[in-house]
Design a protein around this motif. Structure first.
Motif, PDB file in Angstrom:
ATOM      1  N   LYS A 132       0.846  -1.182   0.000  1.00 13.46           N
ATOM      2  CA  LYS A 132       0.000   0.000   0.000  1.00 13.46           C
ATOM      3  C   LYS A 132       0.884   1.235   0.000  1.00 13.46           C
ATOM      4  O   LYS A 132       1.954   1.244   0.612  1.00 13.46           O
ATOM      5  CB  LYS A 132      -0.930   0.007   1.217  1.00 13.46           C
ATOM      6  CG  LYS A 132      -2.025  -1.048   1.159  1.00 13.46           C
ATOM      7  CD  LYS A 132      -3.030  -0.860   2.282  1.00 13.46           C
ATOM      8  CE  LYS A 132      -4.173  -1.875   2.176  1.00 13.46           C
ATOM      9  NZ  LYS A 132      -5.195  -1.680   3.233  1.00 13.46           N
ATOM     10  N   SER A 139       4.981   4.046  -5.685  1.00 13.32           N
ATOM     11  CA  SER A 139       3.981   3.176  -6.300  1.00 13.32           C
ATOM     12  C   SER A 139       4.380   2.825  -7.732  1.00 13.32           C
ATOM     13  O   SER A 139       4.318   1.666  -8.146  1.00 13.32           O
ATOM     14  CB  SER A 139       2.614   3.855  -6.280  1.00 13.32           C
ATOM     15  OG  SER A 139       1.646   3.076  -6.948  1.00 13.32           O
ATOM     16  N   THR A 141       5.947  -0.997  -9.267  1.00 16.11           N
ATOM     17  CA  THR A 141       5.091  -1.764 -10.179  1.00 16.11           C
ATOM     18  C   THR A 141       5.948  -2.649 -11.067  1.00 16.11           C
ATOM     19  O   THR A 141       6.763  -2.155 -11.858  1.00 16.11           O
ATOM     20  CB  THR A 141       4.241  -0.831 -11.055  1.00 16.11           C
ATOM     21  OG1 THR A 141       3.444   0.013 -10.206  1.00 16.11           O
ATOM     22  CG2 THR A 141       3.332  -1.627 -11.982  1.00 16.11           C
ATOM     23  N   SER A 199      -5.329  10.408  -6.385  1.00 16.49           N
ATOM     24  CA  SER A 199      -5.177   9.333  -7.371  1.00 16.49           C
ATOM     25  C   SER A 199      -4.787   9.830  -8.752  1.00 16.49           C
ATOM     26  O   SER A 199      -4.741   9.044  -9.700  1.00 16.49           O
ATOM     27  CB  SER A 199      -6.481   8.529  -7.467  1.00 16.49           C
ATOM     28  OG  SER A 199      -7.551   9.366  -7.872  1.00 16.49           O
ATOM     29  N   PHE A 229      -3.874   6.268 -10.087  1.00 14.27           N
ATOM     30  CA  PHE A 229      -3.593   5.324  -9.014  1.00 14.27           C
ATOM     31  C   PHE A 229      -4.900   4.807  -8.412  1.00 14.27           C
ATOM     32  O   PHE A 229      -5.936   5.483  -8.457  1.00 14.27           O
ATOM     33  CB  PHE A 229      -2.768   5.998  -7.910  1.00 14.27           C
ATOM     34  CG  PHE A 229      -1.451   6.540  -8.378  1.00 14.27           C
ATOM     35  CD1 PHE A 229      -0.296   5.789  -8.270  1.00 14.27           C
ATOM     36  CD2 PHE A 229      -1.371   7.811  -8.943  1.00 14.27           C
ATOM     37  CE1 PHE A 229       0.919   6.286  -8.708  1.00 14.27           C
ATOM     38  CE2 PHE A 229      -0.154   8.321  -9.389  1.00 14.27           C
ATOM     39  CZ  PHE A 229       0.991   7.554  -9.264  1.00 14.27           C
ATOM     40  N   ASN A 230      -4.832   3.606  -7.832  1.00 20.88           N
ATOM     41  CA  ASN A 230      -5.972   3.041  -7.114  1.00 20.88           C
ATOM     42  C   ASN A 230      -6.182   3.823  -5.824  1.00 20.88           C
ATOM     43  O   ASN A 230      -5.271   3.937  -5.000  1.00 20.88           O
ATOM     44  CB  ASN A 230      -5.691   1.562  -6.810  1.00 20.88           C
ATOM     45  CG  ASN A 230      -6.862   0.871  -6.151  1.00 20.88           C
ATOM     46  OD1 ASN A 230      -7.307   1.272  -5.079  1.00 20.88           O
ATOM     47  ND2 ASN A 230      -7.349  -0.192  -6.775  1.00 20.88           N
ATOM     48  N   SER A 274      -7.798   3.125  -3.224  1.00 23.09           N
ATOM     49  CA  SER A 274      -7.856   2.332  -1.990  1.00 23.09           C
ATOM     50  C   SER A 274      -6.479   1.971  -1.457  1.00 23.09           C
ATOM     51  O   SER A 274      -6.196   2.105  -0.265  1.00 23.09           O
ATOM     52  CB  SER A 274      -8.662   1.059  -2.225  1.00 23.09           C
ATOM     53  OG  SER A 274      -9.999   1.377  -2.576  1.00 23.09           O
ATOM     54  N   ASN A 275      -5.599   1.482  -2.343  1.00 24.94           N
ATOM     55  CA  ASN A 275      -4.288   1.020  -1.868  1.00 24.94           C
ATOM     56  C   ASN A 275      -3.119   1.786  -2.470  1.00 24.94           C
ATOM     57  O   ASN A 275      -1.962   1.482  -2.164  1.00 24.94           O
ATOM     58  CB  ASN A 275      -4.116  -0.476  -2.138  1.00 24.94           C
ATOM     59  CG  ASN A 275      -4.264  -0.824  -3.623  1.00 24.94           C
ATOM     60  OD1 ASN A 275      -4.110   0.029  -4.494  1.00 24.94           O
ATOM     61  ND2 ASN A 275      -4.572  -2.086  -3.906  1.00 24.94           N
ATOM     62  N   THR A 278      -2.135   2.340 -11.667  1.00 26.53           N
ATOM     63  CA  THR A 278      -3.053   1.644 -12.567  1.00 26.53           C
ATOM     64  C   THR A 278      -2.722   1.882 -14.038  1.00 26.53           C
ATOM     65  O   THR A 278      -2.613   0.950 -14.822  1.00 26.53           O
ATOM     66  CB  THR A 278      -4.510   2.046 -12.309  1.00 26.53           C
ATOM     67  OG1 THR A 278      -4.647   3.471 -12.431  1.00 26.53           O
ATOM     68  CG2 THR A 278      -4.935   1.620 -10.904  1.00 26.53           C
TER      69      THR A 278
END
Length: 337
Positions: free
Chosen positions: A31, A43, A47, A247, A278-279, A281-282, A286
């Motif tokens: 996360k 992030s 990936t 996000s 970006f997601n 939630s976490n 994306t």
């Protein structure tokens, strides 16, 4: 939109190696705190399979430490030899463009020449000169509030000499106004410079505005006009895709203007950039499609941003180019899967 748009992609090929492994329990998904610039960079870099990264400006700003509470003093000597190839002066015909003497770094340079006046040249860079200012704002040193800003430098004699210097919020000199805090704006930092001239001799600066520890960010365009003495006045920024969403992060914009006198779309201004998503939630990355917008009123307003690359895994490094007939081409790197 009346002009024809042709979008060309440079495909990046990846070699995928399959390795046999024993089945294991699924590792917990990482996360990321995408409210911060550092979290977004982590992030993307975390990936698997991505071959391209954020722009160097975003990566560098994400690593910035605490504020600089002590303004830098002029470096002595004014040069530092770090290699046998280094010298103590700039060898002709090259000249020094930035005029500050306090050792502030500049990087990611851009340059443009007025098509109607080749003696007029505008250069730009990410400029950290505010970290050398000795002024204060409400008791806080300007150097503590300063960050990477959008710097520009003007020459009216074909690049032989350059203007100007900056010293405080009332004397911005080379800095673009209205984007970053010490320049009258709302963002911690700015930069990623791109420049273009239109057919009337106006110059346009495109850059980013963003915060390092909170979500707001934008693409910004300022229009510069010259007086009879060759001095430039930069207008206020027009913000494109201004967002406060954690996000979304805008990156690596570029600008072009249709300066061709025979074009039916003469003096339109075009901007393309990468929109990192970006997601929520976490914080997982994306996708990063290329977006595009244009102005028909000298950069005062821009069209609704349009996704020109579709649903892709990763695009970056876009650049709009205008043909003599007004056709717009946008090239960029693409990683579809």
């Amino acid at each position: 939109m009346k002009s024809r748009l042709l979008f060309t992609t440079l495909v990046v090929l990846m070699l995928v190696v399959a390795v046999a492994v024993q089945p294991t329990s699924a590792a917990p998904q990482a996360k990321y705190d995408i409210n911060t610039l550092a979290g977004k960079v982590a992030s993307v870099n975390g990936t698997a399979g991505l071959q391209i990264r954020f722009s160097a400006l975003i990566e560098e700003e994400a690593e910035e430490g605490d504020a600089n509470l002590v303004p830098a003093t002029p470096i002595t000597p004014p040069f530092v030899l770090s290699s046998p190839l280094d010298g103590s002066s700039v060898a002709a015909p090259a000249v020094t463009v930035n005029q500050d003497t306090a050792g502030a770094p500049q990087n990611e340079t851009a340059i443009a020449v007025d098509h109607n006046n080749p003696s007029r040249v505008v250069a730009a860079a990410n400029d950290y000169v505010t970290r050398t200012w000795t002024c204060t704002v409400n008791g806080t040193p300007c150097s503590a509030l300063g960050d990477g800003y959008s710097g520009t430098y003007i020459s009216n004699n074909g690049g032989q000499t350059w203007c100007c210097t900056s010293s405080d919020p009332a004397h911005l000199g080379t800095l673009i106004p209205g984007v970053t805090r010490l320049a009258g704006g709302q963002y911690d930092a700015g930069g990623d410079p791109a420049l273009a001239f239109d057919s009337q001799g106006n110059v346009y600066y495109a850059g980013l505005g963003f915060n390092r520890t909170s979500a707001p960010n934008t693409v910004a365009v300022n229009k510069g006009t010259f007086n009879g003495s060759g001095n430039v006045t930069w207008g206020p920024p027009t913000f494109i895709n201004q967002t406060t969403s954690p996000s979304t992060l805008n990156d690596k914009e570029w600008i072009a203007a249709d300066w061709h006198v025979s074009s039916p779309y003469k003096d339109r201004v075009y901007v393309s950039w990468t929109r990192f998503l970006f997601n929520a939630s976490n914080g997982a990355f994306t996708q990063a499609p290329i977006f595009f917008a244009y102005s028909t009123d000298g950069g005062a307003t821009f069209s609704t941003p349009q996704n020109i690359s579709g649903k892709v895994l990763y695009d970056q490094g876009s650049r709009p180019i205008v043909g003599y007939d007004g056709t717009v081409y946008v090239i960029f790197e693409d990683q579809a899967a």
